[in-house]
Design a protein around this motif. Structure first.
Motif, PDB file in Angstrom:
ATOM      1  N   ASP A 269      52.769  38.445  68.578  1.00 16.81           N
ATOM      2  CA  ASP A 269      54.114  37.863  68.745  1.00 16.81           C
ATOM      3  C   ASP A 269      54.252  37.090  70.049  1.00 16.81           C
ATOM      4  OD1 ASP A 269      54.177  39.977  70.552  1.00 16.81           O
ATOM      5  OD2 ASP A 269      56.262  40.503  70.092  1.00 16.81           O
ATOM      6  N   GLY A 270      53.267  37.216  70.956  1.00 25.48           N
ATOM      7  CA  GLY A 270      53.268  36.436  72.195  1.00 25.48           C
ATOM      8  C   GLY A 270      54.279  36.861  73.236  1.00 25.48           C
ATOM      9  N   LYS A 271      54.967  37.966  73.039  1.00 30.95           N
ATOM     10  CA  LYS A 271      55.997  38.394  73.974  1.00 30.95           C
ATOM     11  C   LYS A 271      55.496  39.474  74.926  1.00 30.95           C
ATOM     12  CE  LYS A 271      59.171  35.658  72.447  1.00 30.95           C
ATOM     13  NZ  LYS A 271      59.524  34.470  73.250  1.00 30.95           N
ATOM     14  N   SER A 272      56.043  39.443  76.129  1.00 29.89           N
ATOM     15  CA  SER A 272      55.678  40.444  77.132  1.00 29.89           C
ATOM     16  C   SER A 272      56.341  41.782  76.844  1.00 29.89           C
ATOM     17  CB  SER A 272      56.128  39.971  78.520  1.00 29.89           C
ATOM     18  OG  SER A 272      55.518  38.766  78.880  1.00 29.89           O
ATOM     19  N   PHE A 273      55.713  42.842  77.350  1.00 32.29           N
ATOM     20  CA  PHE A 273      56.327  44.169  77.353  1.00 32.29           C
ATOM     21  C   PHE A 273      57.435  44.186  78.415  1.00 32.29           C
ATOM     22  CE2 PHE A 273      52.686  44.962  74.968  1.00 32.29           C
ATOM     23  CZ  PHE A 273      52.441  46.304  74.687  1.00 32.29           C
ATOM     24  N   ARG A 274      58.375  45.101  78.238  1.00 32.44           N
ATOM     25  CA  ARG A 274      59.414  45.344  79.243  1.00 32.44           C
ATOM     26  C   ARG A 274      58.992  46.476  80.185  1.00 32.44           C
ATOM     27  NH1 ARG A 274      65.244  46.154  76.346  1.00 32.44           N
ATOM     28  NH2 ARG A 274      65.899  43.967  76.254  1.00 32.44           N
ATOM     29  N   PRO A 275      59.529  46.480  81.396  1.00 33.88           N
ATOM     30  CA  PRO A 275      59.293  47.644  82.266  1.00 33.88           C
ATOM     31  C   PRO A 275      60.125  48.831  81.797  1.00 33.88           C
ATOM     32  CG  PRO A 275      60.845  46.150  83.312  1.00 33.88           C
ATOM     33  CD  PRO A 275      60.382  45.466  82.044  1.00 33.88           C
ATOM     34  N   VAL A 276      59.557  50.008  81.863  1.00 33.28           N
ATOM     35  CA  VAL A 276      60.319  51.236  81.609  1.00 33.28           C
ATOM     36  C   VAL A 276      60.906  51.737  82.919  1.00 33.28           C
ATOM     37  CG1 VAL A 276      60.185  53.640  80.828  1.00 33.28           C
ATOM     38  CG2 VAL A 276      58.965  51.833  79.581  1.00 33.28           C
TER      39      VAL A 276
ATOM     40  N   GLY B 247      59.214  45.059  65.299  1.00 33.15           N
ATOM     41  CA  GLY B 247      59.614  45.651  64.032  1.00 33.15           C
ATOM     42  C   GLY B 247      59.771  47.153  64.168  1.00 33.15           C
ATOM     43  N   ALA B 248      59.127  47.904  63.276  1.00 33.49           N
ATOM     44  CA  ALA B 248      59.221  49.364  63.319  1.00 33.49           C
ATOM     45  C   ALA B 248      58.238  49.974  64.310  1.00 33.49           C
ATOM     46  CB  ALA B 248      58.954  49.935  61.924  1.00 33.49           C
ATOM     47  N   LYS B 249      57.364  49.157  64.870  1.00 35.86           N
ATOM     48  CA  LYS B 249      56.355  49.660  65.788  1.00 35.86           C
ATOM     49  C   LYS B 249      56.853  49.627  67.230  1.00 35.86           C
ATOM     50  CE  LYS B 249      52.484  48.056  62.924  1.00 35.86           C
ATOM     51  NZ  LYS B 249      51.312  47.144  62.872  1.00 35.86           N
ATOM     52  N   THR B 250      56.386  50.586  68.000  1.00 34.65           N
ATOM     53  CA  THR B 250      56.636  50.612  69.440  1.00 34.65           C
ATOM     54  C   THR B 250      55.299  50.712  70.155  1.00 34.65           C
ATOM     55  OG1 THR B 250      58.798  51.693  69.192  1.00 34.65           O
ATOM     56  CG2 THR B 250      57.738  51.844  71.344  1.00 34.65           C
ATOM     57  N   TYR B 251      55.106  49.845  71.142  1.00 36.46           N
ATOM     58  CA  TYR B 251      53.908  49.907  71.980  1.00 36.46           C
ATOM     59  C   TYR B 251      54.293  50.469  73.344  1.00 36.46           C
ATOM     60  CZ  TYR B 251      51.442  46.845  68.671  1.00 36.46           C
ATOM     61  OH  TYR B 251      50.851  46.303  67.559  1.00 36.46           O
ATOM     62  N   LEU B 252      53.459  51.354  73.868  1.00 34.14           N
ATOM     63  CA  LEU B 252      53.679  51.955  75.182  1.00 34.14           C
ATOM     64  C   LEU B 252      52.403  51.811  76.001  1.00 34.14           C
ATOM     65  CD1 LEU B 252      55.376  53.762  77.143  1.00 34.14           C
ATOM     66  CD2 LEU B 252      54.288  55.738  76.025  1.00 34.14           C
ATOM     67  N   ALA B 253      52.524  51.222  77.188  1.00 33.26           N
ATOM     68  CA  ALA B 253      51.376  51.052  78.072  1.00 33.26           C
ATOM     69  C   ALA B 253      51.645  51.756  79.395  1.00 33.26           C
ATOM     70  CB  ALA B 253      51.102  49.572  78.320  1.00 33.26           C
ATOM     71  N   LEU B 254      50.649  52.506  79.877  1.00 32.92           N
ATOM     72  CA  LEU B 254      50.762  53.211  81.147  1.00 32.92           C
ATOM     73  C   LEU B 254      49.540  52.890  82.003  1.00 32.92           C
ATOM     74  CD1 LEU B 254      51.551  55.460  78.648  1.00 32.92           C
ATOM     75  CD2 LEU B 254      52.649  56.474  80.646  1.00 32.92           C
ATOM     76  N   PHE B 255      49.778  52.617  83.275  1.00 39.95           N
ATOM     77  CA  PHE B 255      48.719  52.218  84.192  1.00 39.95           C
ATOM     78  C   PHE B 255      48.658  53.183  85.369  1.00 39.95           C
ATOM     79  CE2 PHE B 255      49.896  48.481  81.858  1.00 39.95           C
ATOM     80  CZ  PHE B 255      48.723  47.746  81.700  1.00 39.95           C
TER      81      PHE B 255
ATOM     82  N   TYR C 191      49.363  52.759  73.715  1.00 41.68           N
ATOM     83  CA  TYR C 191      49.668  53.486  72.489  1.00 41.68           C
ATOM     84  C   TYR C 191      50.450  52.621  71.511  1.00 41.68           C
ATOM     85  CZ  TYR C 191      48.318  57.871  74.742  1.00 41.68           C
ATOM     86  OH  TYR C 191      47.614  58.878  75.362  1.00 41.68           O
ATOM     87  N   LEU C 192      50.102  52.779  70.251  1.00 47.74           N
ATOM     88  CA  LEU C 192      50.916  52.265  69.154  1.00 47.74           C
ATOM     89  C   LEU C 192      51.644  53.451  68.553  1.00 47.74           C
ATOM     90  CD1 LEU C 192      51.865  50.282  66.968  1.00 47.74           C
ATOM     91  CD2 LEU C 192      49.688  50.674  65.785  1.00 47.74           C
ATOM     92  N   ILE C 193      52.967  53.387  68.551  1.00 44.25           N
ATOM     93  CA  ILE C 193      53.794  54.499  68.071  1.00 44.25           C
ATOM     94  C   ILE C 193      54.455  54.081  66.768  1.00 44.25           C
ATOM     95  CG2 ILE C 193      55.666  56.081  68.630  1.00 44.25           C
ATOM     96  CD1 ILE C 193      55.222  55.240  71.597  1.00 44.25           C
ATOM     97  N   ASP C 194      54.309  54.921  65.770  1.00 50.69           N
ATOM     98  CA  ASP C 194      54.872  54.622  64.461  1.00 50.69           C
ATOM     99  C   ASP C 194      55.521  55.892  63.920  1.00 50.69           C
ATOM    100  OD1 ASP C 194      55.426  53.923  61.797  1.00 50.69           O
ATOM    101  OD2 ASP C 194      53.718  52.547  61.734  1.00 50.69           O
ATOM    102  N   LYS C 195      56.791  55.806  63.588  1.00 51.95           N
ATOM    103  CA  LYS C 195      57.512  56.992  63.114  1.00 51.95           C
ATOM    104  C   LYS C 195      57.064  57.427  61.718  1.00 51.95           C
ATOM    105  CE  LYS C 195      61.432  54.998  64.163  1.00 51.95           C
ATOM    106  NZ  LYS C 195      62.878  54.711  64.314  1.00 51.95           N
ATOM    107  N   THR C 196      56.329  56.538  61.000  1.00 50.54           N
ATOM    108  CA  THR C 196      55.915  56.888  59.641  1.00 50.54           C
ATOM    109  C   THR C 196      54.627  57.686  59.614  1.00 50.54           C
ATOM    110  OG1 THR C 196      54.576  54.898  59.353  1.00 50.54           O
ATOM    111  CG2 THR C 196      56.922  54.726  58.842  1.00 50.54           C
ATOM    112  N   GLY C 197      53.857  57.639  60.686  1.00 47.86           N
ATOM    113  CA  GLY C 197      52.578  58.325  60.718  1.00 47.86           C
ATOM    114  C   GLY C 197      51.445  57.525  60.132  1.00 47.86           C
ATOM    115  N   LYS C 198      51.730  56.288  59.690  1.00 46.01           N
ATOM    116  CA  LYS C 198      50.681  55.436  59.131  1.00 46.01           C
ATOM    117  C   LYS C 198      49.940  54.724  60.250  1.00 46.01           C
ATOM    118  CE  LYS C 198      53.313  54.552  54.898  1.00 46.01           C
ATOM    119  NZ  LYS C 198      53.954  53.503  54.067  1.00 46.01           N
ATOM    120  N   GLU C 199      48.658  54.479  60.024  1.00 42.90           N
ATOM    121  CA  GLU C 199      47.860  53.764  61.027  1.00 42.90           C
ATOM    122  C   GLU C 199      48.194  52.280  60.973  1.00 42.90           C
ATOM    123  OE1 GLU C 199      43.750  54.552  61.363  1.00 42.90           O
ATOM    124  OE2 GLU C 199      43.951  56.621  60.711  1.00 42.90           O
TER     125      GLU C 199
END
Length: 674
Positions: free
Chosen positions: A581-588, A605-613, A666-674
């Motif tokens: 999608d070409g968009k940056s992540f937001r700061p938490v 969409g229904a996916k959430t990405y989480l990055a920790l450094f 991390y890729l987080i998905d509430k459905t449990g699907k890969e």
């Protein structure tokens, strides 16, 4: 002024009221937003105004200020005259006007009933009104009603000289931000965004200074010129329109439940006339990462072969790559662009034969030679086109600045860019653009009086010559004003392989991520693996994925640890999907001062990405409630760590430990699907 489509909707503004309060005050209420709790209160006899957001007073005592032949403020003008100009497409303009010693002054406010922000501006008309300082919002006391970690954001003018963003605690705030600032509470995200609209005349500064533990004093003004911030050694040029009018920059002021939404919306207000790419997110390789001055045709072709034969999974969504020759591509030519360019032609043809898109590099507004000689493509000499401050050529970053309005500069631009087009390049990285935004003792075009007017003149001309024939990537450049002319911008200055390079990059991404709503894409510079640890390699790659695109930079003409890592990491389809999608992540957590942000989130969409450094040399444990990343505390979530493939189930609160000099994604998905 032009506005993005949502500002052009047909709006019905609430009735404005003027209320006489005895002999002391005449108050004008200017409502805005979706309910009756947002209002600008203008005091006509004191020339000051206050702002109430969500029923609470946030701004107190703001006024307008002008410094020309005369220095004036709205506070000394006497009783102002209020008027309202309805507009079926823009909601309406509220005006307060004064006549003073033969001069006419007016402050105006644009307000909309469906937006929690407004625009304000100030202009002065009369004889000899040209000025290099004017402010529609001066001396405003701004109170943060939220208790906790209150921050004030300082934004650099450009990404030159390893400039950093800084999120200062309120109690320590004392800075001038360029073009925009945010005042926010990191605990609940509530915050105020103040910024300029269109950067084509003024360099706008926003001074923020602590006045008490929960308040700062803010002034947003046209006329920022500073050796450290804008690299200017002289004052800002004077501004006058039509010989008798000086108008301020338009200032946007908005209050938001989540300041991150607000600054993204602010960025979107700038983007009506910006260039659109409309194709797959660009990914590829750039020679400055490792080859640098040792670039040759043979090595460039070997890099093409590496991606063609050994790294076939590293492709854009439309199955291509950009292979970009950076500085020192002239190692491949003899006698200049009008000499023997057969090696450049061979490189272009070789790239295209493999399905790749060849790129080139150029700096249109600088003179690296720094001696007088004939300019390419023109009858002028370089000395005639040098930008001067205090009668001296301006030497910045090792190069002399060229006047963007000079016919010699323009002829040189046309000559070089047309050569690149004829050679068949499909991408160009343009660099050191900030040289074109410097103030000058005088410009060749005498109608141009400021650095930003000169910058617009130069960039508009570059854009006209390129004529949508290439992907245009800006490297060192002004943060805001470049977006109208390029598709993609490097978020920070040079970054290579080390963990401190990743930390530096993610200071700019962490506090400047909203630029991906201003540009089509922002980029984390060439990702270099070199001989760093696996953790540092993961972190450097993740910094690019978090920023939104991926340009690699190792010497893939040779085999080594870096090439093995590239084959492993750059062909991971789940990692490449992150930047689709070409968009940056937001700061938490946006409370790291002038350091890199550690925790980022992005929803697709229904996916959430989480990055920790983890930028340190010891393990670091993170504890995050799911609500902190926008998920329900009661929802069970399924996560996949994209580097390792490890899967986990999360609920309520996440506890994660990141190894030293490493990152997890991390890729987080509430459905449990890969």
């Amino acid at each position: 002024m032009r506005f993005i489509p949502f500002l052009l909707c047909c709006l019905c503004l609430k009735v404005t009221t003027a209320t006489a309060l005895g002999d002391k005050d005449t108050l004008v209420n200017i409502p805005f937003g979706k309910n009756d709790v947002n209002v600008i209160k203008y005091h006509l006899n004191t020339g000051t105004w206050d702002v109430w957001f969500n029923g609470k007073q946030v701004i107190t005592g703001a006024y307008a200020s002008y410094k020309g032949e005369k220095e004036l403020t709205s506070k000394e003008m006497g009783l102002g005259k209020y008027s309202y100009t309805p507009n079926s497409t823009r909601g309406g303009r509220h005006n307060v006007a004064w006549e003073y010693n033969g001069m006419h002054m007016k402050q105006f406010f644009w307000a909309w009933p469906d937006r929690n922000y407004f625009f304000t501006g100030f202009f002065v008309e009369g004889q000899q009104v040209g000025a290099n300082y004017i402010s529609p919002l001066a001396g405003a006391r701004i109170v943060m009603n939220s208790i906790g970690d209150n921050r004030a954001l300082s934004v650099p003018f450009d990404n030159d000289m390893w400039a950093r963003f800084t999120a200062q605690p309120f109690q320590q705030a004392n800075f001038t931000s360029s073009e925009v600032t945010a005042l926010y509470n990191n605990d609940n995200y509530h915050g105020l965004v103040i910024g300029s609209y269109r950067q084509n005349v003024w360099k706008t500064g926003i001074t923020v200074k602590n006045s008490d533990p929960n308040a700062v004093t803010v002034t947003a003004f046209g006329g920022l010129a500073d050796n450290n911030i804008t690299h200017d050694k002289i004052a800002h040029g004077k501004v006058v329109f039509g010989g008798n009018k000086c108008a301020s920059p338009w200032i946007v002021v908005g209050m938001y439940d989540d300041w991150r939404n607000g600054i993204e919306e602010y960025a979107a207000t700038q983007s009506l006339s910006n260039k659109e790419w409309g194709k797959a997110t660009p990914i590829g390789w750039n020679s400055w990462g490792a080859l640098q001055t040792k670039l040759t045709l043979s090595k460039a072709k070997d890099v093409v072969d590496f991606f063609s034969e050994s790294c076939k999974g590293f492709r854009t969504a439309d199955s291509s790559l950009f292979i970009d020759l950076d500085s020192y591509w002239d190692n491949l030519v003899k006698g200049g662009l009008d000499g023997d360019v057969s090696q450049l032609k061979e490189f272009v043809a070789y790239c295209k034969s493999k399905g790749f898109k060849p790129g080139i590099y150029w700096a249109p507004f600088v003179d690296w030679g720094k001696y007088d000689r004939k300019m390419e493509g023109s009858t002028y000499s370089y000395a005639q086109a040098w930008t001067r401050q205090n009668n001296l050529p301006v030497d910045m970053d090792g190069a002399l600045a060229l006047d963007p309005t000079h016919p010699g500069t323009k002829a040189r631009i046309a000559w070089c860019l047309n050569h690149f087009k004829k050679l068949g390049f499909q991408m160009i990285k343009i660099d050191f653009l900030g040289h074109a935004a410097l103030e000058s003792d005088r410009f060749y075009d005498t109608t141009v009086t400021t650095g930003m007017e000169a910058y617009e003149t130069g960039m508009r001309y570059v854009d006209s010559i390129l004529d949508n024939t290439m992907l245009v990537y800006a490297a060192i450049s002004p943060t805001m004003a470049t977006a109208r002319y390029v598709h993609m911008r490097r978020i920070a200055c040079d970054a290579f392989s080390a963990i401190d390079n990743t930390e530096y990059t993610l200071n700019s991404t962490g506090y400047g991520w909203w630029q991906s709503h201003l540009y089509n894409y922002v980029d984390a510079d060439h990702v270099v693996f070199n001989k760093e640890s696996e953790g540092a390699n993961r972190a450097r790659l993740a910094s690019a994925l978090v920023t939104g695109t991926l340009i690699t930079g190792d010497n893939y003409a040779e085999k080594g640890l870096w090439s093995n890592r590239a084959m492993q990491l750059l062909q991971n389809k789940q990692l490449l999907e992150v930047i689709k999608d070409g968009k940056s992540f937001r700061p938490v957590e946006a409370n790291t001062g002038n350091k890199g942000v550690n925790v980022f989130v992005k929803k697709v969409g229904a996916k959430t990405y989480l990055a920790l450094f983890n930028y340190s040399n010891t393990p670091f444990k993170y504890t995050l409630p799911l609500t902190r990343i926008g998920l329900s505390q009661s929802t069970k979530c399924y996560s996949t760590e994209l580097f390792s493939g490890n899967r986990s189930t999360w609920s309520d609160t996440i506890e994660l430990t990141v190894s030293p000099s490493d990152a997890v994604l991390y890729l987080i998905d509430k459905t449990g699907k890969e």
